[in-house]
Design a protein around this motif. Structure first.
Motif, PDB file in Angstrom:
ATOM      1  N   GLY A 141      -8.131   3.377  10.472  1.00 15.52           N
ATOM      2  CA  GLY A 141      -6.721   3.254   9.909  1.00 15.52           C
ATOM      3  C   GLY A 141      -6.401   2.590   8.719  1.00 15.52           C
ATOM      4  O   GLY A 141      -5.452   3.012   7.836  1.00 15.52           O
ATOM      5  N   LEU A 142      -7.354   1.930   7.904  1.00 14.31           N
ATOM      6  CA  LEU A 142      -7.231   1.227   6.811  1.00 14.31           C
ATOM      7  C   LEU A 142      -7.069   2.515   5.505  1.00 14.31           C
ATOM      8  O   LEU A 142      -6.353   2.631   4.843  1.00 14.31           O
ATOM      9  CB  LEU A 142      -8.088   0.138   6.328  1.00 14.31           C
ATOM     10  CG  LEU A 142      -8.093  -1.050   7.098  1.00 14.31           C
ATOM     11  CD1 LEU A 142      -9.152  -2.091   6.868  1.00 14.31           C
ATOM     12  CD2 LEU A 142      -6.675  -1.790   6.545  1.00 14.31           C
ATOM     13  N   GLY A 143      -8.143   3.203   5.852  1.00 17.09           N
ATOM     14  CA  GLY A 143      -8.491   4.422   4.886  1.00 17.09           C
ATOM     15  C   GLY A 143      -7.462   5.314   4.969  1.00 17.09           C
ATOM     16  O   GLY A 143      -6.718   5.756   3.866  1.00 17.09           O
ATOM     17  N   THR A 144      -7.034   6.009   6.080  1.00 13.77           N
ATOM     18  CA  THR A 144      -5.974   7.007   5.980  1.00 13.77           C
ATOM     19  C   THR A 144      -4.630   6.335   5.847  1.00 13.77           C
ATOM     20  O   THR A 144      -3.617   6.836   5.191  1.00 13.77           O
ATOM     21  CB  THR A 144      -5.695   7.584   7.417  1.00 13.77           C
ATOM     22  OG1 THR A 144      -5.779   6.650   8.448  1.00 13.77           O
ATOM     23  CG2 THR A 144      -7.051   8.416   7.851  1.00 13.77           C
ATOM     24  N   GLY A 145      -4.349   4.843   5.961  1.00 11.53           N
ATOM     25  CA  GLY A 145      -3.162   4.309   5.559  1.00 11.53           C
ATOM     26  C   GLY A 145      -2.884   4.348   3.885  1.00 11.53           C
ATOM     27  O   GLY A 145      -1.680   4.371   3.552  1.00 11.53           O
ATOM     28  N   ALA A 146      -3.978   4.371   3.483  1.00 11.79           N
ATOM     29  CA  ALA A 146      -3.916   4.529   1.877  1.00 11.79           C
ATOM     30  C   ALA A 146      -3.439   5.456   1.133  1.00 11.79           C
ATOM     31  O   ALA A 146      -3.097   5.853   0.047  1.00 11.79           O
ATOM     32  CB  ALA A 146      -5.242   3.683   1.358  1.00 11.79           C
ATOM     33  N   MET A 147      -3.689   6.619   2.250  1.00 10.62           N
ATOM     34  CA  MET A 147      -3.295   8.259   1.798  1.00 10.62           C
ATOM     35  C   MET A 147      -2.056   8.643   2.585  1.00 10.62           C
ATOM     36  O   MET A 147      -2.001   9.983   2.753  1.00 10.62           O
ATOM     37  CB  MET A 147      -4.473   9.055   2.020  1.00 10.62           C
ATOM     38  CG  MET A 147      -5.668   8.577   0.845  1.00 10.62           C
ATOM     39  SD  MET A 147      -7.049   9.537   1.223  1.00 10.62           S
ATOM     40  CE  MET A 147      -7.705   8.993   2.910  1.00 10.62           C
ATOM     41  N   ALA A 148      -1.464   7.738   3.145  1.00 13.31           N
ATOM     42  CA  ALA A 148      -0.421   8.055   4.094  1.00 13.31           C
ATOM     43  C   ALA A 148       1.017   8.776   3.294  1.00 13.31           C
ATOM     44  O   ALA A 148       0.899   9.026   2.039  1.00 13.31           O
ATOM     45  CB  ALA A 148       0.266   7.036   4.691  1.00 13.31           C
ATOM     46  N   MET A 149       2.068   8.746   3.749  1.00 16.82           N
ATOM     47  CA  MET A 149       3.277   9.236   2.897  1.00 16.82           C
ATOM     48  C   MET A 149       3.878   8.618   1.685  1.00 16.82           C
ATOM     49  O   MET A 149       4.363   9.051   0.966  1.00 16.82           O
ATOM     50  CB  MET A 149       4.394   9.734   3.818  1.00 16.82           C
ATOM     51  CG  MET A 149       4.258  10.578   5.200  1.00 16.82           C
ATOM     52  SD  MET A 149       3.841  12.112   4.534  1.00 16.82           S
ATOM     53  CE  MET A 149       2.253  12.295   5.022  1.00 16.82           C
ATOM     54  N   ALA A 150       3.413   7.181   1.602  1.00 14.10           N
ATOM     55  CA  ALA A 150       3.511   6.616   0.509  1.00 14.10           C
ATOM     56  C   ALA A 150       2.887   7.427  -0.877  1.00 14.10           C
ATOM     57  O   ALA A 150       3.487   7.167  -1.895  1.00 14.10           O
ATOM     58  CB  ALA A 150       3.019   5.139   0.494  1.00 14.10           C
ATOM     59  N   LEU A 151       1.633   7.810  -0.600  1.00 12.49           N
ATOM     60  CA  LEU A 151       1.024   8.685  -1.634  1.00 12.49           C
ATOM     61  C   LEU A 151       1.967   9.979  -1.889  1.00 12.49           C
ATOM     62  O   LEU A 151       2.190  10.109  -3.432  1.00 12.49           O
ATOM     63  CB  LEU A 151      -0.068   9.154  -1.290  1.00 12.49           C
ATOM     64  CG  LEU A 151      -1.079   9.965  -2.250  1.00 12.49           C
ATOM     65  CD1 LEU A 151      -1.334   9.538  -3.398  1.00 12.49           C
ATOM     66  CD2 LEU A 151      -2.593  10.642  -1.389  1.00 12.49           C
ATOM     67  N   VAL A 152       2.391  10.510  -1.059  1.00 12.67           N
ATOM     68  CA  VAL A 152       3.384  11.475  -1.279  1.00 12.67           C
ATOM     69  C   VAL A 152       4.751  11.147  -2.383  1.00 12.67           C
ATOM     70  O   VAL A 152       5.069  11.824  -3.221  1.00 12.67           O
ATOM     71  CB  VAL A 152       3.750  12.386  -0.087  1.00 12.67           C
ATOM     72  CG1 VAL A 152       4.914  13.416  -0.482  1.00 12.67           C
ATOM     73  CG2 VAL A 152       2.768  12.835   0.666  1.00 12.67           C
ATOM     74  N   ALA A 153       5.242  10.111  -1.966  1.00 11.44           N
ATOM     75  CA  ALA A 153       6.384   9.644  -2.514  1.00 11.44           C
ATOM     76  C   ALA A 153       6.178   9.005  -3.911  1.00 11.44           C
ATOM     77  O   ALA A 153       6.922   9.198  -4.916  1.00 11.44           O
ATOM     78  CB  ALA A 153       6.931   8.292  -1.794  1.00 11.44           C
TER      79      ALA A 153
END
Length: 438
Positions: free
Chosen positions: A124-136
Motif C-alpha cells: 500500500g505504501l509503495g504503490t501509493g507513492a506511484m499513484a495518480m499523483a505521479l501522473v499529475a
C-alpha cells in the motif's frame, strides 16, 4: 511559503534533442506504473486460493485488500509533496523496491495479520507513492501541449497493467500455486527500477529544456525546492483546498469512482463470477479484457478533456457506469455470453476515463498546487475503494451473494454524476484565504 512554481533567476542554456525528452519521461512513467500494477492484479486472483488454503473468510482477505487500497490513496498527497522535496526519481525507485518486498513476503506467511502487513502496509505504501499523483506531477512538469492526452495514456497504464496481468497470474495460481504469482509480481516491480534511474528526470530544466509545447521565449530556469517538510506541504494543501466546495465535490465523486472500480469490480468480480459457476481463468480473462479496452477509453477521455468541459464528461461517465452496474447481476452465469461481453467492453472504456477530467478540474481550480490537491482527491477514491472491498466481502459472507453490492454502487454512481455537474467553473487561489461561497 516557497512553492514549486517559483524559479531561480538563473537560467540554463537551452539544449536540443531530436525527440523531446518529455516523451521518454512519459514512456518510463508508463512502464513504471505498469510494473507496479502487477501487484494490483493479485488480490482478485488470490482470494479464492487463500480462502481454500488457510480457511480465512472473504471478509478477512478483503480487509487486507482494504488496507492496501486505503494506503494507496492516503500516501498519494504526501508522495506528491515528497517528490517536490527529494525528486521523482528517488521516490519512485524506492517505492518499486518496497512493492517488490511486500509482494514476496506472503510466500512465507502463516497468519492473516501477515497478509495485512505485506499486502496492506508495505505494498500500500509503495504503490501509493506511484499513484495518480505521479501522473499529475509528470504531466504538470513536462507537458503543456497534449497534457490531457498524456494524462490519459499514463492513467491507462495503471488500470491496464493491473488487469492485463490477470490471465497470467490466474494461470500461475492455478497451475503452480498462488506463491508463483507472488514471485512474478515481485520480479516485475524490480525490473523497472533501472529504467527509472536512467530516464525518469525530475524537471525539463535538468536537461536545459522547457516543457513540451511551452510557448516560445519561455525561460529555462532551475526550480526552487519548497522550504517546508513534505508532510507540512501536503497538510497545508489539504487545509486550504478543504475550504472550497469544488474540492468536496471532486473528492465525493472520486470516492464513488473508487467504490465502483477498484474496490468492487476489481476485487470482487472474479469471486462473484465464480459463485455463478464461471471458471477462475475465464473470469480473470474477462477482467483483463476490461484493461485492454481501458487503453482506448482512457486515452480518448484524455483527448476529449482537451476539448470538452470536464464536468460534462464526468457527468456522462458516472451516469453510464451506474446504469451498467444495475444490469450486471442479471448477466452472471456459468458460461460466457454476448451480454456479459458487452458489459466488459463498456466497463473497460469507462474504467478510469474519469481520471483525466478530474485532474483537469483540479488544475483549473488549484493551479500549481494541483498535484498535491489531486493526491487528496485520489485519497478519497481509495477510501471509497477500501469501503467497497470490505463491505462487498461482508455482504457476500452474510447473504451468500454479491447482488446488493452491485445495486448500491450503481445508485451511488448517479449521485456522483450530479456532484460533478454541480462544480462551478471558477478558479480558486488557495494560497490566500478563501470565500465560503466558492
Amino acid at each position: 511559503m516557497t512553492t514549486t512554481d517559483q524559479r531561480s533567476e538563473r537560467t540554463l542554456p537551452r539544449a536540443t534533442f531530436r525527440v523531446h525528452p518529455a516523451w521518454w519521461v512519459a514512456a518510463v512513467t508508463f512502464l513504471t506504473i505498469i510494473g507496479a500494477a502487477g501487484f494490483r492484479a493479485t488480490p482478485g486472483v488470490m482470494m479464492n486460493p487463500l480462502h481454500d488454503e488457510f480457511g480465512w473468510p472473504m471478509g478477512v482477505i478483503g480487509g487486507a485488500v482494504s488496507v492496501n487500497l486505503l494506503l494507496y490513496g492516503l500516501v498519494a498527497p504526501f508522495s506528491a509533496a515528497l517528490m517536490e522535496r527529494l525528486g521523482v526519481q528517488r521516490v519512485v525507485a524506492g517505492a518499486l523496491v518496497l512493492v517488490s518486498i511486500g509482494s514476496l513476503l506472503p510466500i512465507w506467511m502463516t497468519a492473516s495479520w501477515q497478509l495485512v502487513l505485506s499486502w496492506g502496509l508495505l505494498v500500500g505504501l509503495g504503490t501509493g507513492a506511484m499513484a495518480m499523483a505521479l501522473v499529475a506531477t509528470v504531466t504538470g512538469r513536462w507537458f503543456v501541449t497534449s497534457r490531457g492526452l498524456v494524462t490519459g495514456l499514463l492513467t491507462a497504464a495503471g488500470a491496464t497493467g493491473q488487469l492485463v496481468f490477470l490471465p497470467v497470474l490466474a494461470w500461475l495460481a492455478e497451475h503452480s500455486g498462488w506463491r508463483s504469482a507472488a514471485l512474478a509480481t515481485g520480479a516485475m516491480a524490480l525490473l523497472v527500477v533501472p529504467l527509472v534511474l536512467w530516464r525518469l528526470h525530475d524537471y525539463p530544466s535538468d536537461l536545459g529544456l522547457t516543457a513540451y509545447g511551452a510557448p516560445a521565449g519561455t525561460p529555462v530556469a532551475r526550480p526552487v525546492r519548497p522550504d517546508g517538510r513534505p508532510v507540512r506541504l501536503a497538510l497545508e494543501a489539504l487545509r486550504d483546498a478543504a475550504r472550497t466546495k469544488v474540492f468536496w465535490l471532486l473528492a465525493g465523486g472520486f470516492a464513488i469512482c473508487g467504490i465502483s472500480t477498484n474496490g468492487l469490480v476489481g476485487t470482487h468480480f472474479i469471486p462473484a463470477a465464480h459463485d455463478h459457476g464461471m471458471p477462475l481463468t475465464t473470469a480473470a480473462g474477462l477482467l483483463a479484457l476490461v484493461g485492454i479496452f481501458d487503453i482506448a477509453g482512457t486515452v480518448f477521455s484524455g483527448w476529449l478533456t482537451d476539448r470538452i468541459d470536464p464536468r460534462v464528461l464526468l457527468g456522462v461517465y458516472y451516469t453510464l457506469r451506474g446504469a451498467s452496474l444495475l444490469l450486471l447481476p442479471s448477466l452472471f452465469s456459468d458460461d460466457l455470453h454476448v451480454n456479459m461481453l458487452a458489459f466488459i467492453i463498456f466497463y473497460g472504456l469507462d474504467w478510469v476515463a474519469t481520471v483525466p477530467p478530474t485532474i483537469a478540474l483540479c488544475r483549473q481550480a488549484f493551479g500549481d498546487r494541483a498535484p498535491i490537491v489531486f493526491g487528496w482527491v485520489f485519497a478519497s477514491h481509495q477510501i471509497g475503494a477500501a469501503i467497497a472491498a470490505t463491505g462487498a466481502g461482508l455482504i457476500r459472507d452474510q447473504l451468500g451473494t454479491y447482488t446488493p453490492a452491485w445495486y448500491i454502487a450503481g445508485a451511488l454512481c448517479f449521485a456522483a454524476a450530479v456532484m460533478s455537474m454541480s462544480i462551478l467553473k471558477r478558479r480558486v487561489t488557495i494560497d490566500s484565504p478563501l470565500a465560503d461561497g466558492i
